[in-house]
Design an enzyme around this catalytic site. Sequence first.
Site, PDB file in Angstrom:
ATOM      1  N   GLY A  11       0.828  -1.222   0.000  1.00 59.03           N
ATOM      2  CA  GLY A  11       0.000   0.000   0.000  1.00 59.03           C
ATOM      3  C   GLY A  11       0.851   1.255   0.000  1.00 59.03           C
ATOM      4  N   VAL A  12       2.058   1.159  -0.592  1.00 54.44           N
ATOM      5  CA  VAL A  12       3.001   2.296  -0.541  1.00 54.44           C
ATOM      6  C   VAL A  12       2.490   3.500  -1.335  1.00 54.44           C
ATOM      7  N   THR A  13       1.630   3.258  -2.337  1.00 51.06           N
ATOM      8  CA  THR A  13       1.134   4.380  -3.155  1.00 51.06           C
ATOM      9  C   THR A  13      -0.042   5.109  -2.505  1.00 51.06           C
ATOM     10  N   GLY A  14      -0.519   4.591  -1.376  1.00 54.32           N
ATOM     11  CA  GLY A  14      -1.687   5.190  -0.722  1.00 54.32           C
ATOM     12  C   GLY A  14      -1.315   6.381   0.151  1.00 54.32           C
ATOM     13  N   GLN A  15      -2.344   6.975   0.757  1.00 57.22           N
ATOM     14  CA  GLN A  15      -2.103   8.116   1.651  1.00 57.22           C
ATOM     15  C   GLN A  15      -1.079   7.761   2.732  1.00 57.22           C
ATOM     16  N   ASP A  16      -1.354   6.690   3.488  1.00 57.98           N
ATOM     17  CA  ASP A  16      -0.486   6.354   4.623  1.00 57.98           C
ATOM     18  C   ASP A  16       0.868   5.834   4.163  1.00 57.98           C
ATOM     19  N   ASP A  61       1.067  -8.220  -5.752  1.00 65.03           N
ATOM     20  CA  ASP A  61      -0.359  -7.934  -5.548  1.00 65.03           C
ATOM     21  C   ASP A  61      -0.839  -8.737  -4.344  1.00 65.03           C
ATOM     22  N   THR A 130      -8.633  -1.122  11.877  1.00 62.60           N
ATOM     23  CA  THR A 130      -9.492   0.054  11.728  1.00 62.60           C
ATOM     24  C   THR A 130     -10.587   0.174  12.787  1.00 62.60           C
ATOM     25  N   GLU A 132     -13.426   0.857  12.097  1.00 60.47           N
ATOM     26  CA  GLU A 132     -14.657   0.291  11.521  1.00 60.47           C
ATOM     27  C   GLU A 132     -15.016  -1.038  12.180  1.00 60.47           C
ATOM     28  N   TYR A 154     -16.362  -4.286   4.214  1.00 61.90           N
ATOM     29  CA  TYR A 154     -14.988  -3.847   4.514  1.00 61.90           C
ATOM     30  C   TYR A 154     -14.623  -4.209   5.949  1.00 61.90           C
ATOM     31  N   LYS A 158     -11.777  -6.748   7.441  1.00 65.46           N
ATOM     32  CA  LYS A 158     -10.714  -6.256   8.331  1.00 65.46           C
ATOM     33  C   LYS A 158     -10.727  -6.992   9.677  1.00 65.46           C
ATOM     34  N   ARG A 189      -5.324  12.641   1.025  1.00 69.02           N
ATOM     35  CA  ARG A 189      -6.454  11.732   1.172  1.00 69.02           C
ATOM     36  C   ARG A 189      -7.141  11.523  -0.178  1.00 69.02           C
TER      37      ARG A 189
HETATM   38  P1  NAP Z   1      -5.500   4.197   0.458  1.00 67.64           P
HETATM   39  O1  NAP Z   1      -5.014   5.583   0.246  1.00 67.64           O
HETATM   40  O2  NAP Z   1      -6.775   3.767  -0.148  1.00 67.64           O
HETATM   41  O3  NAP Z   1      -4.338   3.202  -0.055  1.00 67.64           O
HETATM   42  C1  NAP Z   1      -4.560   1.834  -0.227  1.00 67.64           C
HETATM   43  C2  NAP Z   1      -3.311   1.201  -0.800  1.00 67.64           C
HETATM   44  O4  NAP Z   1      -3.548  -0.208  -0.982  1.00 67.64           O
HETATM   45  C3  NAP Z   1      -2.909   1.754  -2.178  1.00 67.64           C
HETATM   46  O5  NAP Z   1      -1.503   1.842  -2.246  1.00 67.64           O
HETATM   47  C4  NAP Z   1      -3.414   0.663  -3.124  1.00 67.64           C
HETATM   48  O6  NAP Z   1      -2.689   0.585  -4.323  1.00 67.64           O
HETATM   49  C5  NAP Z   1      -3.110  -0.569  -2.282  1.00 67.64           C
HETATM   50  N1  NAP Z   1      -3.811  -1.756  -2.772  1.00 67.64           N
HETATM   51  C6  NAP Z   1      -5.149  -1.944  -2.905  1.00 67.64           C
HETATM   52  N2  NAP Z   1      -5.404  -3.164  -3.394  1.00 67.64           N
HETATM   53  C7  NAP Z   1      -4.205  -3.776  -3.590  1.00 67.64           C
HETATM   54  C8  NAP Z   1      -3.790  -5.036  -4.078  1.00 67.64           C
HETATM   55  N3  NAP Z   1      -4.677  -5.946  -4.492  1.00 67.64           N
HETATM   56  N4  NAP Z   1      -2.472  -5.317  -4.106  1.00 67.64           N
HETATM   57  C9  NAP Z   1      -1.556  -4.398  -3.735  1.00 67.64           C
HETATM   58  N5  NAP Z   1      -1.875  -3.178  -3.267  1.00 67.64           N
HETATM   59  C10 NAP Z   1      -3.185  -2.872  -3.193  1.00 67.64           C
HETATM   60  O7  NAP Z   1      -5.594   3.869   2.009  1.00 67.64           O
HETATM   61  P2  NAP Z   1      -4.972   4.648   3.274  1.00 67.64           P
HETATM   62  O8  NAP Z   1      -5.937   5.695   3.715  1.00 67.64           O
HETATM   63  O9  NAP Z   1      -3.566   5.001   2.998  1.00 67.64           O
HETATM   64  O10 NAP Z   1      -5.054   3.492   4.374  1.00 67.64           O
HETATM   65  C11 NAP Z   1      -3.976   2.582   4.547  1.00 67.64           C
HETATM   66  C12 NAP Z   1      -4.491   1.341   5.281  1.00 67.64           C
HETATM   67  O11 NAP Z   1      -5.023   1.714   6.548  1.00 67.64           O
HETATM   68  C13 NAP Z   1      -5.609   0.595   4.570  1.00 67.64           C
HETATM   69  O12 NAP Z   1      -5.427  -0.772   4.846  1.00 67.64           O
HETATM   70  C14 NAP Z   1      -6.883   1.097   5.243  1.00 67.64           C
HETATM   71  O13 NAP Z   1      -7.895   0.124   5.151  1.00 67.64           O
HETATM   72  C15 NAP Z   1      -6.382   1.287   6.659  1.00 67.64           C
HETATM   73  N6  NAP Z   1      -7.049   2.317   7.454  1.00 67.64           N
HETATM   74  C16 NAP Z   1      -7.160   3.588   6.986  1.00 67.64           C
HETATM   75  C17 NAP Z   1      -7.718   4.568   7.785  1.00 67.64           C
HETATM   76  C18 NAP Z   1      -7.835   5.997   7.309  1.00 67.64           C
HETATM   77  O14 NAP Z   1      -8.600   6.743   7.935  1.00 67.64           O
HETATM   78  N7  NAP Z   1      -7.092   6.410   6.303  1.00 67.64           N
HETATM   79  C19 NAP Z   1      -8.192   4.243   9.072  1.00 67.64           C
HETATM   80  C20 NAP Z   1      -8.063   2.933   9.519  1.00 67.64           C
HETATM   81  C21 NAP Z   1      -7.474   1.976   8.710  1.00 67.64           C
HETATM   82  P3  NAP Z   1      -3.178   1.365  -5.666  1.00 67.64           P
HETATM   83  O15 NAP Z   1      -2.589   2.737  -5.561  1.00 67.64           O
HETATM   84  O16 NAP Z   1      -2.592   0.511  -6.730  1.00 67.64           O
HETATM   85  O17 NAP Z   1      -4.686   1.364  -5.648  1.00 67.64           O
HETATM   86  O1  G4F Z   2     -14.866   9.470   4.672  1.00 68.21           O
HETATM   87  P1  G4F Z   2     -15.601   8.192   4.726  1.00 68.21           P
HETATM   88  O2  G4F Z   2     -15.903   7.528   3.431  1.00 68.21           O
HETATM   89  O3  G4F Z   2     -14.774   7.249   5.683  1.00 68.21           O
HETATM   90  P2  G4F Z   2     -15.170   5.935   6.527  1.00 68.21           P
HETATM   91  O4  G4F Z   2     -16.333   5.244   5.950  1.00 68.21           O
HETATM   92  O5  G4F Z   2     -15.229   6.334   7.951  1.00 68.21           O
HETATM   93  O6  G4F Z   2     -13.884   5.008   6.268  1.00 68.21           O
HETATM   94  C1  G4F Z   2     -12.559   5.535   6.387  1.00 68.21           C
HETATM   95  O7  G4F Z   2     -12.156   5.459   7.744  1.00 68.21           O
HETATM   96  C2  G4F Z   2     -12.074   4.124   8.283  1.00 68.21           C
HETATM   97  C3  G4F Z   2     -11.652   4.240   9.750  1.00 68.21           C
HETATM   98  O8  G4F Z   2     -12.802   4.392  10.535  1.00 68.21           O
HETATM   99  C4  G4F Z   2     -11.078   3.342   7.470  1.00 68.21           C
HETATM  100  F1  G4F Z   2     -10.951   2.071   7.966  1.00 68.21           F
HETATM  101  C5  G4F Z   2     -11.507   3.281   6.012  1.00 68.21           C
HETATM  102  O9  G4F Z   2     -10.486   2.620   5.258  1.00 68.21           O
HETATM  103  C6  G4F Z   2     -11.653   4.708   5.481  1.00 68.21           C
HETATM  104  O10 G4F Z   2     -10.384   5.307   5.428  1.00 68.21           O
HETATM  105  O11 G4F Z   2     -17.003   8.387   5.481  1.00 68.21           O
HETATM  106  C7  G4F Z   2     -17.077   8.949   6.760  1.00 68.21           C
HETATM  107  C8  G4F Z   2     -18.541   9.195   7.115  1.00 68.21           C
HETATM  108  C9  G4F Z   2     -19.457   7.996   6.864  1.00 68.21           C
HETATM  109  O12 G4F Z   2     -20.347   7.840   7.953  1.00 68.21           O
HETATM  110  C10 G4F Z   2     -20.239   8.383   5.628  1.00 68.21           C
HETATM  111  O13 G4F Z   2     -21.543   7.818   5.578  1.00 68.21           O
HETATM  112  O14 G4F Z   2     -19.034  10.245   6.291  1.00 68.21           O
HETATM  113  C11 G4F Z   2     -20.304   9.888   5.804  1.00 68.21           C
HETATM  114  N1  G4F Z   2     -20.543  10.599   4.549  1.00 68.21           N
HETATM  115  C12 G4F Z   2     -21.532  11.531   4.366  1.00 68.21           C
HETATM  116  N2  G4F Z   2     -21.517  11.960   3.092  1.00 68.21           N
HETATM  117  C13 G4F Z   2     -19.896  10.429   3.390  1.00 68.21           C
HETATM  118  C14 G4F Z   2     -20.512  11.285   2.468  1.00 68.21           C
HETATM  119  N3  G4F Z   2     -18.836   9.643   3.048  1.00 68.21           N
HETATM  120  C15 G4F Z   2     -18.391   9.712   1.770  1.00 68.21           C
HETATM  121  N4  G4F Z   2     -17.321   8.962   1.419  1.00 68.21           N
HETATM  122  N5  G4F Z   2     -18.997  10.517   0.832  1.00 68.21           N
HETATM  123  C16 G4F Z   2     -20.062  11.315   1.130  1.00 68.21           C
HETATM  124  O15 G4F Z   2     -20.560  12.043   0.283  1.00 68.21           O
END
Ligand code: NAP
Ligand code: G4F
Length: 365
Positions: A11-16, A61, A130, A132, A154, A158, A189
Amino acid sequence: MANKNIALITGVTGQDGSYLSEFLLSKGYEVHGIIRRSSVDYRERIAHLEGTPNFHLHYADMGDSMSLVKVVGKVQPTEIYNLAAQSHVQVSFDSPEFTADVDATGVLRILEAVRTNHLEKTCRIYQASTSELYGKVEEVPQNENTPFHPYSPYAVAKLYGFWIIKEYREAYNMFCCSGILFNHESERRGETFVTRKITLAAARIAQGKQDCLYLGNLDSLRDWGYAKDYVECMWLILQHDKPEDFVIATGVQHTVREFATLAFHHAGIELRWEGEGINEKGIDVKTGRTVVAVSEDFYRPTDVVNLWGDPTKAKKELGWNPQTTTFEQLVALMVEHDMKKVAADEAASRVHTNLAEYLEKGLVK
Ligand code: NAP
Ligand code: G4F
């Protein structure tokens, strides 16, 4: 080499992944990331790191065991950060099987890749878990002892990841841990998560590029932190003297409506809210125009509506400060970034238009 720190990030290309790469490079790590082949360039978050001597990318992958076994064997990591996931909750309702394969079985594949390469005694593993998992919450605020009640495909996937990490810790004495992270956001993000959707739309509306922002549940409560602060915690969890799971959160919660109000304020628009439920609207006080409206398209079949984390354990045992960046600072920095981005995109599209004009007139061959 005996004491070299080598990190492998999925997940190196992602936000985190991008922030964690920067953080680990600054600590002197050799950093390896796995990437997927794509027909378009999706590596903008790490483009500035490519070419850095200690930064390496490998194709693999999460759905392909063999590719993971090979990359783990080649890199011989001392730490793995498993961040790869289909991370969008709404999308998991549309693609539940893919989400399960990557977010649940993918974790197992990483653990088995470590065992296959006989690295279980030397390689520590961080799993991106998470908030979640708390889903249809059974208590507020949520801590490490709060029961789980996953409320989306999801979250169910998880949950498997969380338990398989715990199982391998107990069965094989591996140093593997889950960080139960609450929502964390940033200027990197993804644009379909609610915070970034709001900050980009506020910037576009303020600059006359968009009329109205459509959102779903405005009452939903989240504990939003800054991603850059949270990646430090991932590292701290792996430096701890024993493998344990930690809640990472700010300890403060806000509604989606509050996020939008503050974001529009920073973009120079004061909002007044009128109506209820599907009829609620955010009105620009100065112009009287509706700039935020509710659309059922963004409601989820089951929605998690009350996330609020208790980061006491991380504070005490890891010495982590959950308030390094406040909610107000987070919203401000995201809007500031997107105001500049929207202006720059506009300038770029003007250049593009001019170029197209020149080309048409035959001025540029
Ligand atoms: P993100 O921006 O969506 O990044 C997800 C990463 O996973 C991307 O690099 C994506 O690659 C990679 N990926 C997806 N499917 C893959 C596959 N089949 N094989 C290899 N790589 C794959 O997510 P993030 O916000 O950085 O979050 C990082 C992790 O923390 C995730 O596991 C997420 O579920 C978890 N998390 C996030 C939050 C949050 O609030 N941000 C909170 C709790 C937990 P591509 O660029 O190729 O799509
Ligand atoms: O920004 P969200 O899509 O994030 P959500 O569903 O909380 O998930 C994110 O945080 C999780 C940690 O708790 C991670 F595990 C997960 O990978 C991801 O990073 O939605 C946040 C809230 C939800 O309740 C949604 O129903 O915002 C509400 N919302 C209201 N309007 C919306 C919208 N969400 C999205 N995406 N788009 C809307 O227009």
